[in-house]
Design a protein around this motif. Structure first.
Motif, short mmCIF file in Angstrom:
data_model
loop_
_atom_site.label_atom_id
_atom_site.label_comp_id
_atom_site.label_asym_id
_atom_site.label_seq_id
_atom_site.Cartn_x
_atom_site.Cartn_y
_atom_site.Cartn_z
N ASN A 67 -1.19 -7.93 -1.20
CA ASN A 67 -0.43 -7.49 -0.03
C ASN A 67 1.04 -7.31 -0.36
O ASN A 67 1.67 -6.32 0.00
CB ASN A 67 -0.57 -8.52 1.10
CG ASN A 67 -1.55 -8.09 2.18
OD1 ASN A 67 -1.81 -6.91 2.38
ND2 ASN A 67 -2.10 -9.06 2.88
N THR A 68 1.61 -8.30 -1.05
CA THR A 68 3.03 -8.25 -1.39
C THR A 68 3.34 -7.08 -2.30
O THR A 68 4.29 -6.32 -2.08
CB THR A 68 3.44 -9.57 -2.07
OG1 THR A 68 3.16 -10.66 -1.19
CG2 THR A 68 4.93 -9.57 -2.42
N HIS A 69 2.54 -6.90 -3.33
CA HIS A 69 2.80 -5.83 -4.29
C HIS A 69 2.58 -4.44 -3.69
O HIS A 69 3.19 -3.47 -4.13
CB HIS A 69 1.91 -6.02 -5.52
CG HIS A 69 2.27 -7.22 -6.33
ND1 HIS A 69 1.36 -7.90 -7.10
CD2 HIS A 69 3.44 -7.89 -6.48
CE1 HIS A 69 1.95 -8.93 -7.69
NE2 HIS A 69 3.22 -8.93 -7.33
N ALA A 70 1.71 -4.35 -2.70
CA ALA A 70 1.44 -3.05 -2.08
C ALA A 70 2.48 -2.68 -1.02
O ALA A 70 2.70 -1.50 -0.76
CB ALA A 70 0.05 -3.04 -1.45
N VAL A 71 3.12 -3.68 -0.42
CA VAL A 71 4.01 -3.43 0.71
C VAL A 71 5.49 -3.39 0.31
O VAL A 71 6.25 -2.53 0.76
CB VAL A 71 3.79 -4.50 1.81
CG1 VAL A 71 4.88 -4.42 2.88
CG2 VAL A 71 2.41 -4.33 2.43
N LEU A 128 -3.64 3.26 -1.91
CA LEU A 128 -5.02 2.96 -2.30
C LEU A 128 -5.31 1.47 -2.16
O LEU A 128 -6.37 1.08 -1.65
CB LEU A 128 -5.25 3.42 -3.74
CG LEU A 128 -6.62 3.07 -4.36
CD1 LEU A 128 -7.76 3.68 -3.55
CD2 LEU A 128 -6.67 3.53 -5.81
N SER A 129 -4.38 0.64 -2.60
CA SER A 129 -4.58 -0.81 -2.50
C SER A 129 -4.71 -1.24 -1.05
O SER A 129 -5.59 -2.05 -0.70
CB SER A 129 -3.42 -1.55 -3.16
OG SER A 129 -3.36 -1.28 -4.54
N LEU A 130 -3.85 -0.72 -0.18
CA LEU A 130 -3.91 -1.09 1.23
C LEU A 130 -5.20 -0.59 1.88
O LEU A 130 -5.81 -1.28 2.70
CB LEU A 130 -2.69 -0.56 1.98
CG LEU A 130 -1.36 -1.25 1.65
CD1 LEU A 130 -0.21 -0.56 2.37
CD2 LEU A 130 -1.40 -2.73 2.03
#
Length: 227
Positions: free
Chosen positions: A24-28, A139-141
């Protein structure tokens, strides 16, 4: 059941939630100097997804996550211990897990098309280099919230938005990124936002997404977030 085995689902889930917080942290979040977080979001999302699926399978029986349980028997020991499982156990591959999940529990993994895209991106990043033509954060989210989020909510009563690594704020910026991407997510009953302006963000969203968001906050008695 062997007491050692009984602890495995919870241990897997704990690791999954740690990977989820990183994903979550790395995607946001994005700042100069952490450009690599885009790639890490894919690796951590895949790691979280793999562990969540295994945790669900392991609730049925922990040995079902292993693809060849017969090799665990050395024909000398009286029983299995955790050290032996860690040393000798070989679990099902990430690619196989949706089929194993269905066979064991009857649960279908949502959005298999996204699952396959993230799996391929993960393999590329982990073993070679990052693909150039993908928005990897998006894509991650998509993976986290169309696949992992409903599984966590349904199977464990866990809400994906609550896991991130910014202790100074709540999940506001995670939710802000989801609204910006028009990604649907599961809301806890105590859902609340104070750092972002929801009406302003929703004005940029499609009518379909605004209707969905309004319906969801109304279900949990949080319609005031729209004013």
């Amino acid at each position: 059941m062997n007491p050692v085995l009984e602890k495995i689902p919870d241990r897997i889930l704990k690791l999954a939630l740690g990977a989820l917080a990183q994903a979550n942290t790395h995607a946001v979040y994005f700042d100069p100097g952490n450009e690599h977080w885009e790639y890490m979001s894919v690796l951590n999302a895949a790691h979280a997804g793999e562990l969540v699926l295994k945790a669900i399978i392991a609730r049925e029986h922990p040995l079902l996550i292993f693809n060849d349980i017969f090799k665990l028997d050395d024909e000398r020991s009286d029983g299995l211990d955790l050290e032996k499982l860690i040393r000798k156990g070989k679990t099902h591959s990430f690619e196989q897990l949706p089929k194993v999940l269905w066979a064991v529990t009857g649960i279908r993994t949502p959005n298999l098309e996204c699952f396959d895209r993230l799996r391929k991106a993960r393999n590329s990043i982990q073993h070679f280099c990052a693909p150039d033509d993908d928005d990897l954060r998006a894509l991650s989210l998509e993976f986290l919230y169309t696949i992992i989020d409903p599984l966590l909510a349904d199977c464990f009563g866990v809400y994906t938005i609550e896991y991130h690594e910014d202790p100074s704020v709540g999940y506001d910026y995670v939710v802000g990124a989801l609204i910006a991407g028009e990604i649907r997510f599961t809301m806890p009953n105590d859902f609340d936002l104070s750092e972002i302006e929801v009406p302003k963000l929703l004005r940029e969203a499609s009518e379909d997404y605004r209707v969905w968001f309004s319906r969801e906050v109304e279900k949990i008695g949080k319609i005031d977030l729209l004013s």
